[in-house]
Design an enzyme around this catalytic site. Structure first.
Site, PDB file in Angstrom:
ATOM      1  N   TYR A  63     -16.205  17.091 -15.659  1.00  0.00           N
ATOM      2  CA  TYR A  63     -16.637  15.713 -15.503  1.00  0.00           C
ATOM      3  C   TYR A  63     -17.626  15.634 -14.337  1.00  0.00           C
ATOM      4  O   TYR A  63     -17.366  16.146 -13.238  1.00  0.00           O
ATOM      5  CB  TYR A  63     -15.412  14.826 -15.235  1.00  0.00           C
ATOM      6  CG  TYR A  63     -15.802  13.418 -14.892  1.00  0.00           C
ATOM      7  CD1 TYR A  63     -16.571  12.661 -15.772  1.00  0.00           C
ATOM      8  CD2 TYR A  63     -15.447  12.846 -13.687  1.00  0.00           C
ATOM      9  CE1 TYR A  63     -16.965  11.386 -15.453  1.00  0.00           C
ATOM     10  CE2 TYR A  63     -15.825  11.553 -13.361  1.00  0.00           C
ATOM     11  CZ  TYR A  63     -16.588  10.829 -14.250  1.00  0.00           C
ATOM     12  OH  TYR A  63     -16.989   9.572 -13.928  1.00  0.00           O
TER      13      TYR A  63
ATOM     14  N   ARG B 266       0.852  -1.200   0.000  1.00  0.00           N
ATOM     15  CA  ARG B 266       0.000   0.000   0.000  1.00  0.00           C
ATOM     16  C   ARG B 266       0.886   1.248   0.000  1.00  0.00           C
ATOM     17  O   ARG B 266       0.602   2.242  -0.641  1.00  0.00           O
ATOM     18  CB  ARG B 266      -0.959  -0.001   1.202  1.00  0.00           C
ATOM     19  CG  ARG B 266      -1.670   1.320   1.376  1.00  0.00           C
ATOM     20  CD  ARG B 266      -2.918   1.295   2.258  1.00  0.00           C
ATOM     21  NE  ARG B 266      -2.850   0.389   3.380  1.00  0.00           N
ATOM     22  CZ  ARG B 266      -2.150   0.604   4.506  1.00  0.00           C
ATOM     23  NH1 ARG B 266      -1.444   1.705   4.655  1.00  0.00           N
ATOM     24  NH2 ARG B 266      -2.150  -0.282   5.476  1.00  0.00           N
TER      25      ARG B 266
HETATM   26  C1  LIG Z   1     -11.910  14.453 -17.121  1.00  0.00           C
HETATM   27  C2  LIG Z   1     -12.093  13.337 -16.149  1.00  0.00           C
HETATM   28  N1  LIG Z   1     -11.548  13.426 -14.924  1.00  0.00           N
HETATM   29  C3  LIG Z   1     -11.693  12.440 -14.014  1.00  0.00           C
HETATM   30  C4  LIG Z   1     -12.425  11.295 -14.297  1.00  0.00           C
HETATM   31  C5  LIG Z   1     -12.579  10.239 -13.245  1.00  0.00           C
HETATM   32  O1  LIG Z   1     -11.729   9.168 -13.494  1.00  0.00           O
HETATM   33  P1  LIG Z   1     -12.041   7.611 -13.159  1.00  0.00           P
HETATM   34  O2  LIG Z   1     -13.270   7.237 -13.944  1.00  0.00           O
HETATM   35  O3  LIG Z   1     -10.791   6.913 -13.610  1.00  0.00           O
HETATM   36  O4  LIG Z   1     -12.281   7.511 -11.705  1.00  0.00           O
HETATM   37  C6  LIG Z   1     -12.991  11.158 -15.564  1.00  0.00           C
HETATM   38  C7  LIG Z   1     -13.782   9.948 -15.888  1.00  0.00           C
HETATM   39  O5  LIG Z   1     -14.496   9.906 -16.868  1.00  0.00           O
HETATM   40  C8  LIG Z   1     -12.830  12.214 -16.508  1.00  0.00           C
HETATM   41  O6  LIG Z   1     -13.359  12.129 -17.740  1.00  0.00           O
END
Ligand SMILES: Cc1ncc(COP(=O)(O)O)c(C=O)c1O
Length: 378
Positions: free
Chosen positions: A101, A48
């Site tokens: 996102y 970890r």
């Molecule tokens: C721009 C962006 N940031 C962060 C994430 C989150 O990542 P994860 O799905 O690997 O947890 C995503 C997921 O689609 C994303 O498109």
């Protein structure tokens, strides 16, 4: 310093000291033999805390982003959560993008808020608006550029100045651009975030995330929390992302080539009312994108003139484009953000238009990509 492609293939990846294996092994081990109490070999004691396969990925991504330290996590969200918990305390405030996102918005508005963190959503395209959103209790400004799914562009240099003046951190989610097309730390950002699930991994076979920082002390604090919270990348996942990084440059070149052809098709199509791609001279963020990106990536969004049902129909008719969430893999994907990836933002400041379709343009034969999109558009 070596060139980008050389760093992608070699940084953190010297041949294995025991066997000479050219490719970093998957160190499938939870623990490490000690030579006497406290006699750690190369500092490894428990996976970890650190694992050699993960270390290789962390060193490689740090070299690609031009940072001093990289940290690899079980997902992009795990990376984001660890970052927020490292730098925020109850009572603190963050400025988040009004176009981001959906999971990032959900993490801040539904999870961090319960722990006493307040937030303001500001337009990332407007440096003055972000400056106005900063309060005395603000600790960080978070941006994505280009954004998911509207492909808006944030001026990283301008926002870095705002963050510096306010004494807060600037975090840039570089998932869409990748370090091959854009390096936020060199433009003044403090932290880069990736969902390595996307272009870094590049083959739709792993979920992962990374943080990269330009300040060693912040890197140490993040590493402390990475170990304390424990949402680390496992060795096999780290290995897949590391393998993906080796071909990031050539894949991104082809993603960009194919996306440019897709944009041409969409621009001419009578049923498409708007094409969102930072490479288009008419895109509001084009000038900034030209300054901070070497090319404009493989993500393309567009709006259907006839509204939401037409957008849903296009998604349903596509065949080579797989209907699915995620992005950044070798295969072309299509989705309806309003009902899929961004459904959690419905009714909020981050709600996306119903007539929007998002494409992750893959690296298949471009004529096949264009033919499928043409038939799906009708
Ligand atoms: C721009 C962006 N940031 C962060 C994430 C989150 O990542 P994860 O799905 O690997 O947890 C995503 C997921 O689609 C994303 O498109």
């Amino acid at each position: 310093m070596h060139g980008f492609e050389t760093r992608a293939i070699h940084a953190g990846q010297d041949p294995d000291p025991t066997t000479g294996a050219v490719i970093t092994p998957i160190y499938a081990t939870s623990t490490y033999a000690q030579d006497g109490v406290g006699g750690l070999r190369e500092g490894y004691e428990y996976s970890r805390t650190a694992n050699p396969t993960r270390t290789a990925l962390e060193e490689c991504i740090a070299a690609l982003e031009g940072g001093v330290r990289g940290l690899a996590f079980a997902s992009g969200m795990a990376a984001e959560d660890t970052l927020l918990r490292t730098v925020l305390n109850p009572g603190d405030h963050v400025v988040i993008p009004n176009d981001a996102y959906g999971g990032t918005f959900r993490l801040v508005s539904k999870v961090a808020e319960r722990w006493g963190v307040s937030w303001t959503a500001a337009p990332v395209t407007d440096v003055a608006a972000v400056r106005a959103a900063v309060r005395p209790e603000t600790k960080l400004i978070w941006v994505e550029t280009p954004t998911n799914p509207l492909l808006s562009v944030a001026d990283i240099t301008g926002l870095a100045a705002v963050a510096r003046d306010a004494g807060v951190l600037l975090v840039v989610d570089n998932t869409f651009a990748t370090p091959y097309l854009q390096q936020p730390l060199a433009l003044g950002a403090d932290v880069v975030v990736h969902s390595t699930t996307k272009y870094c991994g590049g083959h739709s076979d792993v979920v992962g995330g990374v943080l990269v920082v330009s300040d060693a002390a912040l890197g140490d604090e993040l590493a402390y929390h990475q170990n304390a919270i424990g949402a680390v990348a496992g060795p096999f996942d780290a290995w897949l992302v590391l393998r993906g990084l080796k071909t990031l440059a050539v894949r991104m070149d082809r993603h960009c080539d194919n996306a440019e052809r897709v944009v041409e098709l969409l621009e001419r199509h009578p049923r498409v009312s708007q094409v969102l791609y930072p490479g288009l001279p008419g895109h509001p963020g084009h000038d900034v994108a030209v300054k901070q990106m070497s090319r404009f990536g493989g993500m393309v969004s567009f709006r259907m003139a006839e509204g939401e049902q037409a957008a849903v129909d296009v998604c349903n008719r596509a065949k080579l484009f797989t209907l699915g969430e995620s992005l950044g893999g070798i295969e072309s994907l299509i989705e309806h953000p309003g009902r899929m990836t961004h459904a959690s933002a419905a009714g909020s400041a981050l709600e996306v238009p119903g007539d929007l379709v998002r494409l992750s343009v893959g690296i298949e034969t471009v004529e096949d990509i264009l033919a499928d999109l043409g038939q799906a558009l009708g």
